[in-house]
Design a protein around this motif. Structure first.
Motif, PDB file in Angstrom:
ATOM      1  N   LEU A  51       1.298  -0.053  -7.613  1.00 10.68           N
ATOM      2  CA  LEU A  51       1.428  -0.205  -9.668  1.00 10.68           C
ATOM      3  C   LEU A  51       1.019   0.881 -10.857  1.00 10.68           C
ATOM      4  O   LEU A  51       1.974   1.869 -11.281  1.00 10.68           O
ATOM      5  CB  LEU A  51       1.994  -1.662  -9.951  1.00 10.68           C
ATOM      6  N   GLU A  52       0.245   0.857 -10.068  1.00  7.33           N
ATOM      7  CA  GLU A  52      -1.011   2.050 -11.916  1.00  7.33           C
ATOM      8  C   GLU A  52      -0.578   3.408 -11.485  1.00  7.33           C
ATOM      9  O   GLU A  52      -0.078   3.740 -12.439  1.00  7.33           O
ATOM     10  CB  GLU A  52      -2.659   1.306 -11.620  1.00  7.33           C
ATOM     11  N   GLU A  85       3.311   0.279   4.973  1.00  6.81           N
ATOM     12  CA  GLU A  85       4.878   0.408   6.054  1.00  6.81           C
ATOM     13  C   GLU A  85       5.938   0.702   5.608  1.00  6.81           C
ATOM     14  O   GLU A  85       6.868   1.432   6.064  1.00  6.81           O
ATOM     15  CB  GLU A  85       4.753  -1.109   7.238  1.00  6.81           C
ATOM     16  N   GLN A  86       6.407  -0.733   4.597  1.00  6.40           N
ATOM     17  CA  GLN A  86       8.471  -0.749   4.359  1.00  6.40           C
ATOM     18  C   GLN A  86       8.214   1.132   2.957  1.00  6.40           C
ATOM     19  O   GLN A  86       9.354   1.903   2.910  1.00  6.40           O
ATOM     20  CB  GLN A  86       7.998  -1.703   3.025  1.00  6.40           C
ATOM     21  N   HIS A  87       7.170   1.023   2.087  1.00  2.13           N
ATOM     22  CA  HIS A  87       7.234   1.810   1.573  1.00  2.13           C
ATOM     23  C   HIS A  87       7.386   3.142   2.494  1.00  2.13           C
ATOM     24  O   HIS A  87       8.948   4.645   2.713  1.00  2.13           O
ATOM     25  CB  HIS A  87       6.184   2.001   0.629  1.00  2.13           C
ATOM     26  N   ARG A  88       6.433   3.636   3.487  1.00  7.51           N
ATOM     27  CA  ARG A  88       6.451   4.995   4.516  1.00  7.51           C
ATOM     28  C   ARG A  88       7.840   4.814   5.052  1.00  7.51           C
ATOM     29  O   ARG A  88       8.563   5.514   4.888  1.00  7.51           O
ATOM     30  CB  ARG A  88       5.793   4.930   5.170  1.00  7.51           C
ATOM     31  N   ASP A 101       5.585   9.785  -5.042  1.00  6.65           N
ATOM     32  CA  ASP A 101       4.657   8.914  -5.777  1.00  6.65           C
ATOM     33  C   ASP A 101       4.933   8.133  -7.039  1.00  6.65           C
ATOM     34  O   ASP A 101       4.228   7.341  -7.464  1.00  6.65           O
ATOM     35  CB  ASP A 101       3.246   9.593  -5.421  1.00  6.65           C
ATOM     36  N   ALA A 102       6.013   7.950  -7.239  1.00  2.22           N
ATOM     37  CA  ALA A 102       6.719   7.118  -8.072  1.00  2.22           C
ATOM     38  C   ALA A 102       7.646   5.501  -8.217  1.00  2.22           C
ATOM     39  O   ALA A 102       8.425   5.424  -8.707  1.00  2.22           O
ATOM     40  CB  ALA A 102       7.498   7.917  -9.013  1.00  2.22           C
ATOM     41  N   VAL A 103       7.758   4.915  -7.177  1.00  2.00           N
ATOM     42  CA  VAL A 103       8.163   4.372  -6.626  1.00  2.00           C
ATOM     43  C   VAL A 103       7.332   3.398  -5.554  1.00  2.00           C
ATOM     44  O   VAL A 103       6.021   3.258  -5.251  1.00  2.00           O
ATOM     45  CB  VAL A 103       9.743   4.719  -5.105  1.00  2.00           C
ATOM     46  N   ALA A 104       7.776   2.197  -5.110  1.00  2.00           N
ATOM     47  CA  ALA A 104       7.139   1.232  -5.148  1.00  2.00           C
ATOM     48  C   ALA A 104       7.388   0.191  -3.831  1.00  2.00           C
ATOM     49  O   ALA A 104       8.628  -0.014  -3.842  1.00  2.00           O
ATOM     50  CB  ALA A 104       5.453   0.340  -6.194  1.00  2.00           C
ATOM     51  N   ASP A 105       6.816  -0.133  -3.261  1.00  2.00           N
ATOM     52  CA  ASP A 105       7.894  -1.375  -2.565  1.00  2.00           C
ATOM     53  C   ASP A 105       6.632  -2.285  -2.343  1.00  2.00           C
ATOM     54  O   ASP A 105       5.441  -2.538  -2.361  1.00  2.00           O
ATOM     55  CB  ASP A 105       8.064  -1.042  -0.945  1.00  2.00           C
ATOM     56  N   PHE A 106       6.802  -3.518  -1.041  1.00  2.00           N
ATOM     57  CA  PHE A 106       6.751  -4.943  -0.736  1.00  2.00           C
ATOM     58  C   PHE A 106       5.069  -4.681   0.232  1.00  2.00           C
ATOM     59  O   PHE A 106       4.423  -4.914   0.414  1.00  2.00           O
ATOM     60  CB  PHE A 106       7.681  -5.936   0.116  1.00  2.00           C
ATOM     61  N   SER A 107       5.463  -3.153   0.855  1.00  2.00           N
ATOM     62  CA  SER A 107       3.884  -2.687   1.881  1.00  2.00           C
ATOM     63  C   SER A 107       3.979  -1.330   1.785  1.00  2.00           C
ATOM     64  O   SER A 107       5.083  -0.562   1.310  1.00  2.00           O
ATOM     65  CB  SER A 107       4.133  -3.318   3.208  1.00  2.00           C
ATOM     66  N   LEU A 115      10.361 -13.058  -4.136  1.00  2.00           N
ATOM     67  CA  LEU A 115       9.683 -11.947  -4.540  1.00  2.00           C
ATOM     68  C   LEU A 115       8.181 -12.684  -3.715  1.00  2.00           C
ATOM     69  O   LEU A 115       7.737 -13.296  -4.501  1.00  2.00           O
ATOM     70  CB  LEU A 115       9.315 -11.353  -5.395  1.00  2.00           C
ATOM     71  N   PRO A 116       7.878 -12.002  -2.938  1.00  2.00           N
ATOM     72  CA  PRO A 116       6.700 -11.530  -2.348  1.00  2.00           C
ATOM     73  C   PRO A 116       5.622 -11.140  -3.060  1.00  2.00           C
ATOM     74  O   PRO A 116       5.981 -10.609  -4.108  1.00  2.00           O
ATOM     75  CB  PRO A 116       6.860 -10.613  -0.482  1.00  2.00           C
ATOM     76  N   ALA A 117       4.047 -11.991  -2.650  1.00  2.00           N
ATOM     77  CA  ALA A 117       3.199 -11.237  -3.555  1.00  2.00           C
ATOM     78  C   ALA A 117       2.953 -10.883  -2.751  1.00  2.00           C
ATOM     79  O   ALA A 117       2.669 -10.495  -1.462  1.00  2.00           O
ATOM     80  CB  ALA A 117       1.833 -12.720  -3.123  1.00  2.00           C
ATOM     81  N   ILE A 118       2.572  -9.005  -3.351  1.00  2.00           N
ATOM     82  CA  ILE A 118       2.477  -7.624  -2.558  1.00  2.00           C
ATOM     83  C   ILE A 118       1.096  -7.610  -3.126  1.00  2.00           C
ATOM     84  O   ILE A 118       0.403  -7.622  -4.207  1.00  2.00           O
ATOM     85  CB  ILE A 118       3.209  -6.896  -3.403  1.00  2.00           C
ATOM     86  N   ALA A 119       0.125  -7.079  -1.369  1.00  2.00           N
ATOM     87  CA  ALA A 119      -0.788  -6.431  -1.389  1.00  2.00           C
ATOM     88  C   ALA A 119      -1.139  -5.593  -1.650  1.00  2.00           C
ATOM     89  O   ALA A 119      -0.299  -4.340  -1.966  1.00  2.00           O
ATOM     90  CB  ALA A 119      -1.470  -7.210   0.051  1.00  2.00           C
ATOM     91  N   PRO A 120      -2.127  -4.810  -2.894  1.00  2.00           N
ATOM     92  CA  PRO A 120      -2.754  -3.681  -2.863  1.00  2.00           C
ATOM     93  C   PRO A 120      -2.619  -2.684  -1.475  1.00  2.00           C
ATOM     94  O   PRO A 120      -2.718  -3.155  -0.318  1.00  2.00           O
ATOM     95  CB  PRO A 120      -4.129  -3.856  -3.080  1.00  2.00           C
ATOM     96  N   TYR A 121      -1.928  -1.169  -2.068  1.00  2.00           N
ATOM     97  CA  TYR A 121      -1.727  -0.422  -0.355  1.00  2.00           C
ATOM     98  C   TYR A 121      -1.938   0.766  -1.334  1.00  2.00           C
ATOM     99  O   TYR A 121      -1.937   1.306  -2.459  1.00  2.00           O
ATOM    100  CB  TYR A 121      -0.398  -0.372   0.091  1.00  2.00           C
TER     101      TYR A 121
END
Length: 219
Positions: free
Chosen positions: A51-52, A182-185, A174-180, A3-9
């Motif tokens: 995540l929070e 851009e990928q979330h959108r 706003d209750a799902v998360a992703d790698f970035s 899994l990648p290290a995910i930056a805050p977004y």
């Protein structure tokens, strides 16, 4: 590949338009908490977005769902899978979860409660090699509200699989998360255009009759 290290977004502020007029009906809907295990969440920064707020929104959704009588399902993966059990996921993602209780567990704020149902998951979609569809049918539920990770992988695949089974899927943006971001959108755009309704926590709570002000710091 690990899994990648995910930056805050920041979570997406705008929702893609819906192609269908579906609304969540408490008499028809169930909630699926998709893969919120520590192993998968460890790729995110522990504090701050995404995540929070995702965990805070998920906790609110779960409280409202249980109060309204919606069945709650949790998909989870087993640690220490054999190469045969892992299948092609081994080629893409490596061995996966270790045989470790903490890695397989879920955060306290969103952990299963008595009466919730666990679905042992093997592939991207929570329907593949599981009895999720059969359990939904037994409960008379033909709508599935999906929260969890990762938006462009398992969440998207599960929503598409629900559509193919004539189950109405709702992805909570706003209750799902992703790698970035851009990928979330992109996951939200794809699901809204192909197989699901994308909504946010506030709209979901209003539709299940549990509208309430967000806790301080959560929007």
């Amino acid at each position: 590949m690990a899994l990648p290290a995910i930056a805050p977004y920041e979570l997406p502020a705008e929702l893609p338009p819906s192609r269908v007029p579906w609304r969540v009906d408490p008499a028809r809907a169930a909630v699926l908490v998709h893969d919120l295990q520590h192993y998968f969440l460890g790729a995110f920064p522990a504090a701050g977005p995404p995540l929070e707020p995702v965990l805070a929104h998920t906790a609110r959704i779960l409280a409202a769902a249980r109060a309204a009588g919606l069945p709650v399902f949790y998909s989870h993966q087993r640690g220490g899978q054999t190469p045969k059990q892992r299948g092609l996921q081994l080629d893409f993602w490596g061995p996966g979860l270790p045989a470790d209780e903490h890695a397989q567990a879920m955060p306290a704020a969103v952990t299963p409660e008595p009466g919730d149902r666990l679905v042992l998951k093997w592939k991207y979609s929570a329907f593949v090699r599981t009895d999720l569809a059969e359990q939904l049918a037994e409960l008379g539920r033909d709508q599935l509200v999906i929260v969890g990770v990762y938006a462009h992988i398992g969440v998207q695949m599960t929503a598409a699989d629900a559509w193919q089974r004539d189950l109405q899927a709702f992805v909570v943006a706003d209750a799902v998360a992703d790698f970035s971001a851009e990928q979330h959108r992109e996951a939200l755009r794809w699901t809204a255009g192909k197989c699901a309704v994308v909504l946010d926590t506030a709209r979901l709570l209003a539709q299940v009759g549990a509208a309430e002000p967000a806790p301080e710091g959560v929007s």
